[in-house]
Scaffold this motif. Structure first.
Motif, mmCIF file in Angstrom:
data_model
loop_
_atom_site.group_PDB
_atom_site.id
_atom_site.type_symbol
_atom_site.label_atom_id
_atom_site.label_comp_id
_atom_site.label_asym_id
_atom_site.label_seq_id
_atom_site.Cartn_x
_atom_site.Cartn_y
_atom_site.Cartn_z
ATOM 1 N N GLY A 1 39.646 37.088 35.159
ATOM 2 C CA GLY A 1 38.434 36.938 35.937
ATOM 3 C C GLY A 1 37.609 38.207 35.901
ATOM 4 O O GLY A 1 38.114 39.281 35.566
ATOM 5 N N PRO A 2 36.322 38.130 36.223
ATOM 6 C CA PRO A 2 35.459 39.315 36.235
ATOM 7 C C PRO A 2 35.915 40.335 37.276
ATOM 8 O O PRO A 2 36.298 39.971 38.390
ATOM 9 C CB PRO A 2 34.087 38.747 36.592
ATOM 10 C CG PRO A 2 34.144 37.309 36.198
ATOM 11 C CD PRO A 2 35.550 36.898 36.483
ATOM 12 N N GLU A 3 35.826 41.599 36.893
ATOM 13 C CA GLU A 3 36.175 42.695 37.793
ATOM 14 C C GLU A 3 34.894 43.365 38.249
ATOM 15 O O GLU A 3 34.080 43.800 37.439
ATOM 16 C CB GLU A 3 37.066 43.700 37.065
ATOM 17 C CG GLU A 3 37.386 44.958 37.856
ATOM 18 C CD GLU A 3 38.070 46.010 37.001
ATOM 19 O OE1 GLU A 3 38.579 45.673 35.916
ATOM 20 O OE2 GLU A 3 38.082 47.192 37.407
ATOM 21 N N PHE A 4 34.726 43.461 39.559
ATOM 22 C CA PHE A 4 33.503 44.022 40.120
ATOM 23 C C PHE A 4 33.339 45.493 39.743
ATOM 24 O O PHE A 4 34.276 46.280 39.832
ATOM 25 C CB PHE A 4 33.533 43.874 41.649
ATOM 26 C CG PHE A 4 32.397 44.555 42.346
ATOM 27 C CD1 PHE A 4 32.575 45.776 42.969
ATOM 28 C CD2 PHE A 4 31.145 43.973 42.368
ATOM 29 C CE1 PHE A 4 31.533 46.414 43.614
ATOM 30 C CE2 PHE A 4 30.087 44.602 43.010
ATOM 31 C CZ PHE A 4 30.282 45.819 43.630
ATOM 32 N N LEU A 5 32.107 45.841 39.319
ATOM 33 C CA LEU A 5 31.788 47.233 39.010
ATOM 34 C C LEU A 5 30.764 47.799 39.989
ATOM 35 O O LEU A 5 31.029 48.764 40.689
ATOM 36 C CB LEU A 5 31.249 47.353 37.581
ATOM 37 C CG LEU A 5 32.208 47.047 36.434
ATOM 38 C CD1 LEU A 5 31.480 47.075 35.099
ATOM 39 C CD2 LEU A 5 33.381 48.013 36.429
ATOM 40 N N PHE A 6 29.567 47.218 40.002
ATOM 41 C CA PHE A 6 28.482 47.764 40.813
ATOM 42 C C PHE A 6 27.606 46.656 41.399
ATOM 43 O O PHE A 6 27.510 45.582 40.826
ATOM 44 C CB PHE A 6 27.528 48.637 39.968
ATOM 45 C CG PHE A 6 28.175 49.753 39.215
ATOM 46 C CD1 PHE A 6 28.323 49.676 37.843
ATOM 47 C CD2 PHE A 6 28.612 50.892 39.871
ATOM 48 C CE1 PHE A 6 28.907 50.717 37.128
ATOM 49 C CE2 PHE A 6 29.211 51.929 39.179
ATOM 50 C CZ PHE A 6 29.352 51.832 37.802
ATOM 51 N N THR A 7 26.947 46.989 42.516
ATOM 52 C CA THR A 7 25.832 46.210 43.013
ATOM 53 C C THR A 7 24.656 47.151 43.205
ATOM 54 O O THR A 7 24.802 48.232 43.771
ATOM 55 C CB THR A 7 26.137 45.552 44.375
ATOM 56 O OG1 THR A 7 27.354 44.835 44.297
ATOM 57 C CG2 THR A 7 25.022 44.585 44.749
ATOM 58 N N ALA B 1 37.132 35.188 54.166
ATOM 59 C CA ALA B 1 35.960 34.767 53.407
ATOM 60 C C ALA B 1 35.439 33.443 53.935
ATOM 61 O O ALA B 1 36.068 32.396 53.741
ATOM 62 C CB ALA B 1 36.307 34.642 51.925
ATOM 63 N N THR B 2 34.299 33.479 54.600
ATOM 64 C CA THR B 2 33.704 32.234 55.074
ATOM 65 C C THR B 2 33.110 31.453 53.913
ATOM 66 O O THR B 2 32.928 30.245 53.999
ATOM 67 C CB THR B 2 32.601 32.511 56.107
ATOM 68 O OG1 THR B 2 31.645 33.406 55.519
ATOM 69 C CG2 THR B 2 33.167 33.132 57.363
ATOM 70 N N GLY C 1 27.370 47.337 54.242
ATOM 71 C CA GLY C 1 26.033 46.866 54.570
ATOM 72 C C GLY C 1 25.523 45.722 53.721
ATOM 73 O O GLY C 1 24.386 45.267 53.891
ATOM 74 N N GLY C 2 26.362 45.263 52.779
ATOM 75 C CA GLY C 2 25.939 44.141 51.946
ATOM 76 C C GLY C 2 27.122 43.290 51.538
ATOM 77 O O GLY C 2 28.273 43.680 51.734
ATOM 78 N N TYR C 3 26.832 42.125 50.993
ATOM 79 C CA TYR C 3 27.903 41.235 50.559
ATOM 80 C C TYR C 3 28.235 41.477 49.096
ATOM 81 O O TYR C 3 27.353 41.602 48.255
ATOM 82 C CB TYR C 3 27.501 39.772 50.751
ATOM 83 C CG TYR C 3 27.576 39.317 52.185
ATOM 84 C CD1 TYR C 3 26.437 39.194 52.959
ATOM 85 C CD2 TYR C 3 28.806 39.017 52.764
ATOM 86 C CE1 TYR C 3 26.514 38.772 54.277
ATOM 87 C CE2 TYR C 3 28.888 38.596 54.086
ATOM 88 C CZ TYR C 3 27.737 38.479 54.837
ATOM 89 O OH TYR C 3 27.814 38.077 56.127
ATOM 90 N N ALA D 1 35.185 35.137 46.105
ATOM 91 C CA ALA D 1 35.061 35.154 47.555
ATOM 92 C C ALA D 1 34.121 36.276 47.954
ATOM 93 O O ALA D 1 34.089 37.333 47.311
ATOM 94 C CB ALA D 1 36.432 35.344 48.206
ATOM 95 N N ARG D 2 33.385 36.020 49.017
ATOM 96 C CA ARG D 2 32.378 36.966 49.465
ATOM 97 C C ARG D 2 32.948 37.835 50.579
ATOM 98 O O ARG D 2 33.542 37.338 51.523
ATOM 99 C CB ARG D 2 31.181 36.171 49.969
ATOM 100 C CG ARG D 2 29.920 36.965 50.201
ATOM 101 C CD ARG D 2 28.847 36.086 50.809
ATOM 102 N NE ARG D 2 29.176 35.695 52.170
ATOM 103 C CZ ARG D 2 28.339 35.064 52.984
ATOM 104 N NH1 ARG D 2 27.142 34.731 52.540
ATOM 105 N NH2 ARG D 2 28.696 34.749 54.198
ATOM 106 N N ASP D 3 32.738 39.150 50.447
ATOM 107 C CA ASP D 3 33.196 40.084 51.476
ATOM 108 C C ASP D 3 32.054 41.001 51.858
ATOM 109 O O ASP D 3 31.267 41.405 50.991
ATOM 110 C CB ASP D 3 34.391 40.902 50.951
ATOM 111 C CG ASP D 3 35.054 41.736 52.035
ATOM 112 O OD1 ASP D 3 35.729 42.722 51.701
ATOM 113 O OD2 ASP D 3 34.899 41.392 53.239
#
Lengths: 111, 117
Positions: free
Chosen positions: A43-49, B30-31, B102-104, B96-98
């Protein structure tokens, strides 16, 4: 229609050869832009937002930047273990939490 | 970062049978969870948004009666592929959203490879 375009589709680098991946987007309103790394069969691994134009974030050899129309993922002195597909996604303003993904850039770093 | 698990990682089933895939958020609640499908060398396609305590929201073109989603608790969502056919063979990934800083953020599970024979 919201669109995300990543370029190039594939990129081969020699170890230590720095480069950049591009993600251009056309959306009605940007809520956030995400970068993920995906290894084969995983699955994708989070890097940045990134949330606003001018924002920059760094993690080890990776640096992500954002303008009003595109984002760049800069890779400095890459190593073979950086080989993966890098995905860009946008979240659009308007209440929905869904992400719209680009097709990704497959990066190969040769030793 | 937050951890999302999926089970099983691989499943092979016969045509006409049903398969259930679980998605769990391990260290956060996670809602909202999301189910994606990914074809070889293609990007992720959102199938549906799963909300705890309410019905899932399906994307256009996704059959809700074929892909049943149940968000049973704040840490578990399930996707059931009913009456599976070979064209349902794919890589299914949940996220899943966390709420972070300050942001999701959206964190993805490792994926489930479904093969229908």
């Amino acid at each position: 229609e919201d669109q995300v375009t990543q370029s190039p589709e594939a990129l081969r680098l020699q170890e230590g050869e720095s480069s950049s991946l591009n993600c251009s987007y056309t959306v009605s309103g940007l809520r956030g832009l995400f970068w993920y790394r995906q290894d084969p069969g995983k699955g994708p691994e989070f890097l940045f937002t990134l949330y606003s134009a001018g924002e920059e974030k760094e993690k080890e050899r990776l640096k992500a930047t954002l303008t009003k129309k595109e984002s760049f993922l800069h890779i400095t002195a890459p190593k073979p273990e950086d080989s993966a597909t890098y995905l860009c996604a946008v979240q659009v303003q308007g209440g929905s939490e869904k992400l719209v993904f680009g097709k990704g850039t497959k990066l190969t770093v040769n030793p | 970062g937050a951890v999302v698990s999926q089970h099983p990682s691989r499943v092979i089933c016969k045509s006409g049978t049903s398969v259930k895939i679980e998605c769990r958020s391990l260290d956060f609640q996670a809602t909202t969870m999301f189910w994606y499908r990914q074809f070889p060398k293609k990007s992720l396609m959102l199938m549906a948004t799963s909300n705890e305590g309410s019905k899932a929201t399906y994307e256009q073109g996704v059959e809700k009666d074929k892909f049943l989603i149940n968000h049973a608790s704040l840490t578990l969502s399930t996707l059931t592929v009913t009456s599976a056919h070979p064209e349902d063979s794919s890589f299914y990934i949940c996220s899943a959203r966390d709420y972070v800083g300050g942001g999701y953020e959206q964190y993805f599970g490792p994926g489930t490879r479904l093969t229908v024979t």
